[in-house]
Design an enzyme around this catalytic site. Structure first.
Site, PDB file in Angstrom:
ATOM      1  N   ASP A 161     -11.182   1.342  -0.599  1.00 32.02           N
ATOM      2  CA  ASP A 161      -9.936   0.721  -1.066  1.00 32.02           C
ATOM      3  C   ASP A 161      -9.695  -0.623  -0.393  1.00 32.02           C
ATOM      4  OD1 ASP A 161      -7.548   0.584  -2.460  1.00 32.02           O
ATOM      5  OD2 ASP A 161      -6.929   2.609  -1.911  1.00 32.02           O
TER       6      ASP A 161
ATOM      7  N   ASP B 220      -3.997   2.402 -10.703  1.00 29.83           N
ATOM      8  CA  ASP B 220      -3.192   3.502 -10.171  1.00 29.83           C
ATOM      9  C   ASP B 220      -2.333   4.107 -11.266  1.00 29.83           C
ATOM     10  OD1 ASP B 220      -4.112   3.418  -7.615  1.00 29.83           O
ATOM     11  OD2 ASP B 220      -2.456   2.240  -6.807  1.00 29.83           O
TER      12      ASP B 220
HETATM   13  C1  GLA Z   1      -4.232   2.784  -3.295  1.00 34.12           C
HETATM   14  C2  GLA Z   1      -5.150   3.453  -4.284  1.00 34.12           C
HETATM   15  C3  GLA Z   1      -4.687   4.865  -4.542  1.00 34.12           C
HETATM   16  C4  GLA Z   1      -4.660   5.636  -3.250  1.00 34.12           C
HETATM   17  C5  GLA Z   1      -3.780   4.910  -2.239  1.00 34.12           C
HETATM   18  C6  GLA Z   1      -3.871   5.551  -0.867  1.00 34.12           C
HETATM   19  O1  GLA Z   1      -2.988   2.561  -3.832  1.00 34.12           O
HETATM   20  O2  GLA Z   1      -5.207   2.715  -5.453  1.00 34.12           O
HETATM   21  O3  GLA Z   1      -5.529   5.494  -5.475  1.00 34.12           O
HETATM   22  O4  GLA Z   1      -5.970   5.760  -2.766  1.00 34.12           O
HETATM   23  O5  GLA Z   1      -4.148   3.562  -2.101  1.00 34.12           O
HETATM   24  O6  GLA Z   1      -3.101   4.907   0.060  1.00 34.12           O
END
Ligand code: GLA
Length: 737
Positions: free
Chosen positions: A479, A549
């Protein structure tokens, strides 16, 4: 595939789809003659040169007429001389001058394709798969060499381009601009299409007509960004998904980028694509060189769909590499939406046990497992378990238990980030990107580690390597949850600060490279608050990307439709999540959530224990379905049939290479009362084959009927039965009766 005509000084790169023609002028300038649909071979294409003798035109030589640089299609315009448009390259010399004069020096044609140093790039499968051309130009005053590289593939309607500068002279030079590709087009009768958006609405399709002046998209955020993907397409007026000429430009890069089209007052268009010059400068000492990222330019004479399929095929077979190339992707379950950071081992195991029962293959533990990570204010940077209340036997203990269940285990990392409240920051406050004596902006309570500093990258590499090897990890979600601000590195001198954004991304690529070498079978999924770094550079290392997301099935129609313009279905992480949806509260039927997520790297993002018995049976059926058809879903030829940006319906389909089978997804956003009779025209089938729909012997049609007349979708309507967010999936199999 590459011919050089000595007499005319022309290069003709061609295959059965395209031609790309460059000419060396008498004065040693490089002119661009043509890029587009293949034209027949000729020794001399000079008659195609644009010759304009205009009042007040500027010429390089006295008494010269006709070839004013101002009006010429140039191959790689550098700053200096009589071209007033934006240059592809600009260099500042030690005496303060920015005037360059690169002239043809020599060239090389060879079979195959070289890897770009330190950067992700496409590759050839064999010597005959691709041929390459390097044209070397020289600025004799500064003793600097500019090499323009081109590769053409036998079976692809596209050209790969990049450039390299080597400084051989005394004194430093400073590169202020270096685009990966310039394409001068003779006219500007195009529409510009790009994929723009924001967090949770990534890669929405935007279109506008080209106008005189400059139009473009860019990122100066340190990542390719959710705001503007490094891609543009030019569509001939009236071109659509199925018809018309389209040029697609994609940059294999994950940092700051600019895609710009300049239309001059002669209505010619110049397309530049490369690293964004406003956050970049790069000084070269004698003997040093700079390599640009690679640009891919696809030509299609049959609309956007065909352009997309070329990108999909190219990325799947010539960019994605190693163990996961062409491999079906595991069905995963990720705990993020189910638990966020509030979990313990029992909670996780409960989800995993249920997932195993459903036939899911991989469990992914998301954010919250490391350091003192109970919320987003602490722990980033500490890639080891400190909270043994959550995981009494650490990640290794949990992984062991999950693997014992018969599932693979995957883990979330955010390698490039640090919280102030972490052991790492307390020990190395100078390891973050921050300008001296200036405010340091925070985003999601976190700061960006200085990946331009090899010491930092090495530290993170060791920390990750330890966890990966100890915990037997098969998958990593990598990430990156904030953009870069106050870009400055304490590890570099003042004169090198213009390099930091690019060096940062090279540091990220370097870490990927090392981890992929150590753990070749680990599947990486890139993520950046969803899809803020879903780009071809990442795709080279991480064959999957968590594209958003936003897991609401209806929102996903647009996101997946837009993402599919460039990126293969196998690369798009697509999960079924719980309802009401975490982001927008929408209630959508499980069937529709599945029918959308099937067209991607499929998975779940919920606690299966919260489903009813029937819900769990549905999940088992979905898993069985994906296991049976995932080759077709993920690697079939993908056709977009109806555009959710334009109406109430979305539809798309995947067809197997041998055209024996296909799956069609049809989605109605809002229910309609007494809706009209509708046939959906399919694509990509074999006209002569008979296809049975959904195994129903009463529904057997020829490919031509399904494509030219259409598959019957709506013919009856029942009061009260036409709900919002409904969808259908159609499985077509070729049969012999
Ligand atoms: C980001 C990612 C999510 C999740 C969060 C965790 O927003 O896109 O899928 O992994 O971080 O903090």
């Amino acid at each position: 595939m590459i011919k050089y005509e000595e007499k005319s000084g022309e290069f003709h790169l061609s295959n059965k789809y395209i031609s790309y023609i460059i000419k060396i002028s008498e004065g040693g300038e490089l002119y661009h003659i043509y890029f587009g649909k293949r034209i027949r071979e000729r020794e001399d294409f000079s008659h195609l040169l644009k010759i304009c003798d205009r009042p007040l035109a500027i010429y390089s030589e006295e008494n010269e007429i006709g070839h004013s640089l101002q009006y010429t299609q140039r191959e790689y315009p550098f700053y200096g001389g009589g071209d007033f448009r934006y240059p592809a390259m600009e260099i500042a010399y030690e005496n303060g001058s920015r005037i360059s004069c690169f002239k043809y020096s020599n060239h090389k044609i060879y079979q195959g394709k070289k890897k770009l140093e330190g950067l992700p790039s496409s590759y050839a499968l064999s010597e005959s798969d691709a041929h390459s051309l390097e044209i070397c130009l020289e600025d004799s005053l500064s003793n600097t060499l500019l090499t323009l590289s081109y590769s053409i593939y036998e079976e692809m309607p596209l050209i790969c381009k990049s450039v390299r500068l080597l400084h051989r002279g005394e004194g430093d030079i400073r590169i202020e601009k270096v685009f990966s590709s310039c394409l001068d087009l003779p006219d500007s009768d195009y529409e510009l299409l790009h994929l723009s958006g924001a967090w949770s609405r990534e890669r929405h399709i935007k279109k506008r007509s080209l106008e005189q002046g400059i139009q473009g998209i860019y990122s100066m955020r340190g990542a390719s960004s959710a705001e503007h993907n490094p891609f543009i397409a030019l569509l001939r007026k009236g071109a659509s998904e199925e018809y018309g000429e389209v040029l697609g430009f994609s940059l294999v890069y994950s940092g700051n980028h600019l895609e710009q089209v300049e239309v001059d007052t002669d209505n010619a268009a110049r397309v530049l694509i490369g690293i964004h010059p406003d956050t970049f400068s790069w000084n070269l000492k004698k003997g040093e060189s700079f390599q640009s990222p690679e640009a891919i330019i696809v030509y299609s004479d049959s609309g956007l769909n065909a352009m997309s399929r070329s990108f999909h095929k190219f990325f799947n077979t010539r960019l994605v590499n190693g163990y996961w190339k062409d491999r079906e992707r595991p069905i995963l379950i990720n705990n993020w939406e189910a638990t966020e950071m509030d979990f313990d081992e029992k909670k996780i195991l409960d989800i995993a046990i249920k997932a195993k029962e459903a036939g899911i293959e991989l469990f992914v533990l998301d954010d919250g497992w490391f350091g003192e990570r109970n919320n987003d204010k602490s722990g980033l940077g500490d890639w080891y378990v400190k909270n043994f209340k959550k995981l009494p036997e650490g990640v290794s203990g949990l992984s062991k238990k999950i693997r014992k269940l018969g599932m693979k285990f995957g883990l979330w990392f955010e390698p490039e980030m640090v919280n102030k409240n972490s052991d790492l920051y307390r020990k190395h406050p100078d390891w973050v990107i921050a300008a001296p004596d200036r405010n340091m902006s925070q985003g999601r309570n976190q700061y960006v580690l200085d990946f331009s500093n090899p010491l930092v990258v090495e530290y993170i590499y060791r920390a990750m390597k330890k966890v990966i090897s100890e915990a037997g990890i098969s998958y990593i979600k990598w990430d990156m949850n904030r953009y870069i601000t106050e870009c400055y590195s304490a590890a570099h001198q003042a004169k090198d600060q213009g390099k930091i954004f690019h060096k940062y991304i090279l540091g990220v690529y370097g870490l990927y490279e090392k981890l992929k070498t150590d753990f070749p079978e680990v599947l990486f999924e890139s993520c950046s608050s969803g899809g803020a770094r879903s780009d071809p550079g990442m795709l080279y290392y991480a064959p999957q990307s968590w594209i958003s997301d936003d897991t609401d099935a209806i929102e996903r129609l647009k996101i997946q439709y837009g993402t599919s313009i460039v990126y293969p279905i196998s690369s798009m992480g697509a999960h079924i999540s719980a309802v009401p949806n975490q982001q927008n509260g929408r209630m959508t039927p499980m069937k529709t959530r599945a029918n959308v997520a099937f067209f991607g790297a499929f998975g779940y993002e919920l606690d299966l224990n919260e489903l009813t018995k029937e819900g769990m049976e549905e999940v088992k059926e979905q898993v069985r379905f994906v296991k049976k058809h995932r080759k077709l879903l993920q690697y079939g030829d993908f056709y977009r049939l109806q555009n959710p940006f334009e109406g109430n319906i979305a539809a798309w389909m995947s067809v197997s290479e041998d055209k024996q089978e296909a799956i069609v997804g049809y989605y109605r956003i809002l229910g309609e009362v007494n809706k009209a009779y509708k046939r959906l025209k399919l694509q990509g089938l074999d006209e002569k084959k008979l296809y049975m729909v959904n195994g129903d012997e009463k529904q057997v049609y020829y490919g031509d009927e399904l494509m030219y007349i259409g598959m019957l979708i709506e013919h009856t309507w029942e009061r009260g039965a036409d709900l919002d967010f409904s969808s259908e999936l159609y499985y077509l199999e070729s049969v012999i009766l």
